[in-house]
Design an enzyme around this catalytic site. Structure first.
Site, short mmCIF file in Angstrom:
data_model
loop_
_atom_site.label_atom_id
_atom_site.label_comp_id
_atom_site.label_asym_id
_atom_site.label_seq_id
_atom_site.Cartn_x
_atom_site.Cartn_y
_atom_site.Cartn_z
N THR A 139 -121.64 -67.52 -106.48
CA THR A 139 -120.69 -66.54 -105.92
C THR A 139 -121.40 -65.51 -105.05
OG1 THR A 139 -119.29 -66.79 -107.87
CG2 THR A 139 -118.96 -64.81 -106.56
N GLY A 178 -124.72 -63.98 -113.88
CA GLY A 178 -125.14 -63.40 -115.15
C GLY A 178 -126.65 -63.49 -115.31
N GLU A 421 -115.84 -68.91 -113.60
CA GLU A 421 -115.79 -70.37 -113.72
C GLU A 421 -114.50 -70.93 -113.14
OE1 GLU A 421 -119.05 -71.30 -115.22
OE2 GLU A 421 -118.33 -72.47 -113.52
C1 LIG Z 1 -117.42 -70.05 -123.60
C2 LIG Z 1 -118.80 -70.28 -123.04
C3 LIG Z 1 -119.07 -69.33 -121.96
C4 LIG Z 1 -120.51 -69.39 -121.53
C5 LIG Z 1 -120.84 -68.12 -120.79
C6 LIG Z 1 -120.12 -68.05 -119.45
C7 LIG Z 1 -120.46 -66.75 -118.75
C8 LIG Z 1 -119.78 -66.70 -117.41
C9 LIG Z 1 -120.22 -67.83 -116.49
C10 LIG Z 1 -119.48 -67.76 -115.19
C11 LIG Z 1 -120.20 -68.58 -114.15
C12 LIG Z 1 -119.44 -68.69 -112.87
O1 LIG Z 1 -118.42 -68.08 -112.66
S1 LIG Z 1 -120.15 -69.77 -111.81
C13 LIG Z 1 -119.10 -69.70 -110.43
C14 LIG Z 1 -117.75 -70.38 -110.72
N1 LIG Z 1 -117.06 -70.57 -109.47
C15 LIG Z 1 -116.07 -71.43 -109.36
O2 LIG Z 1 -115.58 -72.04 -110.33
C16 LIG Z 1 -115.55 -71.65 -107.95
C17 LIG Z 1 -114.12 -72.19 -107.96
N2 LIG Z 1 -113.85 -72.88 -106.70
C18 LIG Z 1 -113.99 -74.28 -106.66
O3 LIG Z 1 -114.32 -74.96 -107.63
C19 LIG Z 1 -113.65 -74.94 -105.35
O4 LIG Z 1 -113.79 -74.00 -104.28
C20 LIG Z 1 -112.19 -75.46 -105.36
C21 LIG Z 1 -112.06 -76.58 -106.37
C22 LIG Z 1 -111.19 -74.32 -105.67
C23 LIG Z 1 -111.86 -75.99 -103.96
O5 LIG Z 1 -112.98 -76.79 -103.60
P1 LIG Z 1 -112.88 -77.64 -102.28
O6 LIG Z 1 -114.15 -78.27 -102.01
O7 LIG Z 1 -112.26 -76.78 -101.23
O8 LIG Z 1 -111.92 -78.76 -102.79
P2 LIG Z 1 -110.45 -79.08 -102.34
O9 LIG Z 1 -110.38 -79.20 -100.85
O10 LIG Z 1 -109.50 -78.17 -103.04
O11 LIG Z 1 -110.38 -80.52 -102.99
C24 LIG Z 1 -111.19 -81.56 -102.45
C25 LIG Z 1 -111.33 -82.61 -103.51
O12 LIG Z 1 -112.40 -82.28 -104.39
C26 LIG Z 1 -111.94 -82.35 -105.72
N3 LIG Z 1 -112.69 -81.41 -106.53
C27 LIG Z 1 -112.79 -80.09 -106.34
N4 LIG Z 1 -113.60 -79.55 -107.26
C28 LIG Z 1 -114.03 -80.57 -108.06
C29 LIG Z 1 -114.90 -80.66 -109.19
N5 LIG Z 1 -115.49 -79.57 -109.74
N6 LIG Z 1 -115.14 -81.87 -109.72
C30 LIG Z 1 -114.53 -82.98 -109.19
N7 LIG Z 1 -113.68 -82.97 -108.14
C31 LIG Z 1 -113.44 -81.76 -107.56
C32 LIG Z 1 -110.49 -82.00 -105.65
O13 LIG Z 1 -109.79 -82.52 -106.78
C33 LIG Z 1 -110.09 -82.74 -104.38
O14 LIG Z 1 -109.94 -84.10 -104.68
P3 LIG Z 1 -108.85 -84.93 -103.86
O15 LIG Z 1 -107.53 -84.27 -104.14
O16 LIG Z 1 -109.25 -84.79 -102.39
O17 LIG Z 1 -108.95 -86.31 -104.42
C1 LIG Z 2 -117.92 -61.45 -115.87
C2 LIG Z 2 -118.16 -62.38 -114.71
C3 LIG Z 2 -119.27 -63.22 -114.72
C4 LIG Z 2 -119.53 -64.05 -113.63
N1 LIG Z 2 -120.66 -64.84 -113.64
C5 LIG Z 2 -120.95 -65.59 -112.54
C6 LIG Z 2 -122.16 -66.35 -112.50
O1 LIG Z 2 -122.94 -66.33 -113.44
N2 LIG Z 2 -122.43 -67.06 -111.37
C7 LIG Z 2 -121.58 -67.09 -110.30
O2 LIG Z 2 -121.88 -67.75 -109.30
N3 LIG Z 2 -120.41 -66.39 -110.32
C8 LIG Z 2 -120.08 -65.63 -111.42
N4 LIG Z 2 -118.92 -64.91 -111.44
C9 LIG Z 2 -118.05 -64.91 -110.27
C10 LIG Z 2 -116.80 -65.71 -110.52
O3 LIG Z 2 -117.10 -67.07 -110.59
C11 LIG Z 2 -115.81 -65.42 -109.39
O4 LIG Z 2 -115.42 -64.08 -109.51
C12 LIG Z 2 -114.59 -66.34 -109.50
O5 LIG Z 2 -114.97 -67.64 -109.10
C13 LIG Z 2 -113.40 -65.86 -108.67
O6 LIG Z 2 -113.76 -65.75 -107.33
P1 LIG Z 2 -113.48 -64.35 -106.56
O7 LIG Z 2 -114.07 -63.27 -107.35
O8 LIG Z 2 -113.89 -64.54 -105.15
O9 LIG Z 2 -111.91 -64.18 -106.62
P2 LIG Z 2 -110.87 -64.50 -105.42
O10 LIG Z 2 -110.85 -65.94 -105.15
O11 LIG Z 2 -111.11 -63.57 -104.32
O12 LIG Z 2 -109.51 -64.15 -106.20
C14 LIG Z 2 -108.73 -63.02 -105.86
C15 LIG Z 2 -107.27 -63.45 -105.86
O13 LIG Z 2 -107.08 -64.38 -104.78
C16 LIG Z 2 -106.32 -65.50 -105.25
N5 LIG Z 2 -106.71 -66.71 -104.51
C17 LIG Z 2 -107.94 -67.03 -104.05
N6 LIG Z 2 -107.93 -68.24 -103.46
C18 LIG Z 2 -106.66 -68.71 -103.58
C19 LIG Z 2 -106.01 -69.92 -103.18
N7 LIG Z 2 -106.67 -70.89 -102.54
N8 LIG Z 2 -104.70 -70.06 -103.47
C20 LIG Z 2 -104.03 -69.09 -104.13
N9 LIG Z 2 -104.58 -67.93 -104.51
C21 LIG Z 2 -105.88 -67.74 -104.24
C22 LIG Z 2 -106.72 -65.62 -106.71
O14 LIG Z 2 -105.72 -66.32 -107.45
C23 LIG Z 2 -106.83 -64.16 -107.14
O15 LIG Z 2 -105.56 -63.70 -107.55
C24 LIG Z 2 -118.64 -64.06 -112.53
C25 LIG Z 2 -117.52 -63.23 -112.52
C26 LIG Z 2 -117.27 -62.39 -113.61
C27 LIG Z 2 -116.08 -61.49 -113.58
#
Ligand SMILES: CCCCCCCCCCCC(=O)SCCNC(=O)CCNC(=O)[C@H](O)C(C)(C)COP(=O)(O)OP(=O)(O)OC[C@H]1O[C@@H](n2cnc3c(N)ncnc32)[C@H](O)[C@@H]1OP(=O)(O)O
Ligand SMILES: Cc1cc2nc3c(=O)[nH]c(=O)nc-3n(C[C@H](O)[C@H](O)[C@H](O)COP(=O)(O)OP(=O)(O)OC[C@H]3O[C@@H](n4cnc5c(N)ncnc54)[C@H](O)[C@@H]3O)c2cc1C
Length: 652
Positions: A139, A178, A421
């Protein structure tokens, strides 16, 4: 022991220990868990004062001290089984987040899932031994959801066979990871790969951040903590600015994608494999959701049998607040939800395990289904759990608002699970994307299997709802999902027929798409709960869990009655019947509420709650807790002489 709570434990309708064993996955697992918890609770190094009394820096110091002790003990005790390590870690941190979460939960799995053999050879052991402490830096300040919009760049320089990493704008600064602020000395950095003048999209790079001796940031690395947050303040979520940081070619994780020495890029078999660790954590979040709600329900239900309030009959003792139907209606469906989420957590873990094994064998065909299911259930469970913790807090009245209750901490530490996530709305829309594709397959004559079978044509015509039958209720959720998913796909189609573009049509249906995904997830949860019961051997456990499944389903129908009526699944009269049976169930389950929370077997140390004490002796404990608050260190606070006294002396 408080006499009221003692009475609640007399003669439960089921064997509490048998349900504990079932939740743990067997008697041996219960014993092992208790053994590991005892090791922590009897370790003087893990004794601590209430965290609410500490500053952000104090909390971080406290957390790091526990991390170091935990890692030492894991090695000393020879804990190698991931289940043991996870149970031991949960006991050390009582379920709270910790600065090593990303190292253990994402950095190590990234190495295991995305590193070549040579890279594992080089990085894994030092990381396992905590010489290397990593985080997952994806992120950025400007993008968290839209991964393809991430701005950090990794330019390949064939002359030196290095990547040059930069965060070119302020919005490119890595933000949130984190452990990044003060703990990690390495990171997996997700960056847009440029080689031979072409952008090859997001890839993962291992970047050393700090000197391994001094822990000082290396040249080109500007790193720090992002400051106090709503909660999660034991963790140093950080920022990272990269200025021409050079890393060897071999620091790009190359199990799937590759960059050869001359800069030639070899595409991965699926460009979503780089996203695999996020799917792993989403599945983990689903399996952890139940534990958070179990803690909140334990606190609120135990408190609700020792708290007496108001007077129904003059001269009679004030009733226990759990005798009020409204209190039962707040808490008992959440208790049933806790059990439902326990089973869906097992289901998602098994699904992740099975599909990961087929991915390792080179079969990527189920990746989409795993992504859609884990994304939807992560959103579904965390939204309900976080709202449920808040309901439990409010159900405890004023004392629920005190940090002594443990509920504010539980809420602020679990709240971000709706965001990290994968932000929940965005995750639900990923599930919707998958469901719409399934509708398209059926339109092309393909028969579906698994959880989306209800979309097949002429899915069996069901008799009218029988609210006494769990099987009939599962059918109702199936019909609701089928109607909602089909209805929204028809809505999309009519948007397209009016000449709207795909993008416009999709955006005009977003709210309905999320609701359809929620109804799909709700069906999967109810179905899984009902199916799990068939495997329960102990008849007493099966009976009480069936009542909970019944309550969970009835409550779900009353909470979403509009959907069910719109789908023609039930009419007003049948809804009245459902509500009546739900009320009867509430009063019959009321007597089992405390034993059902005792079955979670969460110790007082784990619970960290004055209101949720096993012995129910709340009031003395509350008074003792307040007396130790830092503000009470002196009878007269220093601010009196500095400010109030001069004010009172001055002639206003
Ligand atoms: C309790 C313990 C705690 C443990 C402790 C935890 C502490 C906190 C940890 C937090 C760590 C983080 O937050 S790490 C950061 C987390 N960040 C995220 O999760 C980011 C979320 N955003 C995304 O995953 C992506 O941007 C999407 C999926 C929203 C959009 O991706 P995109 O590449 O634009 O994909 P999109 O055009 O929508 O779709 C293209 C095609 O890819 C597929 N696709 C998309 N993602 C995936 C995927 N992951 N795996 C397979 N397939 C996928 C779609 O189904 C689609 O298939 P088709 O339909 O074409 O067949
Ligand atoms: C406590 C905490 C720990 C974290 N730890 C990590 C980490 O270890 N590593 C890491 O990489 N990241 C980490 N993150 C970041 C986290 O993964 C992102 O905050 C999360 O993926 C959401 O993205 P954003 O903050 O850009 O929210 P945004 O996507 O900007 O969301 C804001 C609003 O926009 C809306 N929105 C966005 N896109 C769309 C769409 N396509 N369609 C409809 N609505 C939409 C959402 O629904 C939401 O209401 C952490 C965040 C927090 C709060």
């Amino acid at each position: 022991m408080n006499p009221d709570i003692k009475k609640e434990r007399e003669g439960p309708a089921f064997d509490v220990e048998a349900v504990t064993n079932l939740l743990d996955g067997g008697r041996d697992v219960t014993e092992r868990r208790r053994q590991l918890e005892a090791l922590v609770e009897n370790d003087p190094e893990f004794l601590s004062q209430p965290l609410s009394f500490l500053s952000q820096s104090g909390r971080y110091d406290h957390a790091i001290k526990r991390c170091a002790r935990m890692i030492q003990q894991i090695k000393k005790l020879g804990l190698t089984d991931p289940k043991d390590i996870s149970l031991y870690k949960r006991a050390v941190f009582c379920g709270r987040p910790c600065p090593l979460d990303l190292h253990l939960g994402m950095f190590l799995p990234m190495l295991l899932n995305q590193a070549t053999e040579d890279q594992l050879e080089h990085f894994f052991l030092p990381a396992w031994q905590c010489q290397i402490i990593g985080t997952y830096a994806q992120t950025e300040m400007g993008h968290g959801t839209f991964l393809r919009g991430l701005e950090t760049t990794a330019l390949y320089d064939p002359r030196t066979q290095e990547f040059v990493l930069n965060t070119p704008t302020v919005t490119a600064i890595k933000w949130w990871p984190g452990g990044l602020g003060k703990t990690a000395n390495h990171a997996v950095v997700l960056a847009q790969l440029y080689t031979k003048g072409t952008c090859q999209g997001l890839n993962a790079f291992i970047v050393q951040l700090r000197d391994l001796e001094t822990h000082a940031p290396l040249p080109g690395i500007i790193v720090g903590d992002i400051g106090p947050k709503f909660g999660f303040n034991d963790v140093d979520n950080g920022f990272l600015k990269l200025e021409n940081v050079r890393i060897p070619r071999t620091n790009m994780l190359m199990k799937f994608a590759k960059v050869e020495e001359d800069g030639t890029y070899i595409r991965p078999p699926s460009d979503k494999l780089a996203y695999g660790t996020m799917v792993f954590i989403r599945a983990l979040i689903v399996s952890e959701a139940s534990y958070v709600l179990a803690k909140a329900c334990t606190i609120a239900i135990r408190y609700s049998v020792v708290r007496r309030q108001s007077q129904q009959t003059p001269g009679a003792p004030e009733p226990q607040i759990l005798d009020y139907q409204t209190q039962q209606h707040k808490l008992l469906p959440l208790l049933a939800t806790t059990y439902a989420f326990h089973f869906i957590g097992n289901y998602v873990s098994k699904m992740y395990q099975n599909i990961s094994e087929s991915v390792d064998a080179g079969n990527y065909s189920q990746l989409n289904e795993l992504h859609a299911t884990s994304a939807g259930l992560k959103a579904f469970t965390t939204w309900i759990v976080v709202a449920g913790v808040e309901t439990c807090r409010m159900a405890c009245g004023g004392h629920g608002f005190s940090c002594a209750s443990g509920l504010p901490e539980l809420y602020t530490n679990s709240a971000p699970s709706c965001t990290y996530e994968g932000e929940n709305t965005v995750m639900m829309l990923q599930t919707a994307r998958y469901l719409m594709k399934c509708v398209g397959l059926v339109r092309n004559g393909i028969l579906l299997e698994g959880n989306v079978m209800y979309l097949n044509p002429a899915f069996d015509n069901r008799p009218r709802l029988d609210p006494q039958s769990v099987a009939s209720l599962v059918g109702a959720f199936c019909d609701r999902a089928s109607w909602m998913v089909t209805h929204v796909s028809q809505g999309l189609q009519s948007q397209l027929n009016c000449g709207k573009s795909q993008k416009e049509a999709w955006n005009n249906m977003l709210v309905e798409l999320v609701r359809a995904s929620e109804s799909h997830c709700h069906y999967v949860v109810v179905k899984t709960f009902a199916e799990e019961l068939e495997g329960v051997q102990d008849s007493g456990s099966r009976a009480i869990l069936s009542s909970l499944c019944h309550l969970y389903a009835l409550h779900g129908i009353t909470q979403h009655s509009g959907d069910f009526m719109q789908a023609g699944v039930l009419n007003g009269e049948e809804l009245e019947q459902v509500s009546k049976i739900l009320r009867t169930l509430l009063s019959s389950l009321r007597r089992q509420a405390v034993p059902l929370t005792d079955a979670f077997d969460i110790s007082d140390v784990q619970l960290s709650s004055v209101l949720g004490r096993h012995d129910g002796n709340v009031y003395n404990a509350l008074y003792a807790w307040a007396r130790t608050a830092p503000l009470n260190k002196s009878q007269v606070h220093e601010s009196y002489d500095k400010y109030m006294k001069p004010l009172q002396k001055s002639k206003l």
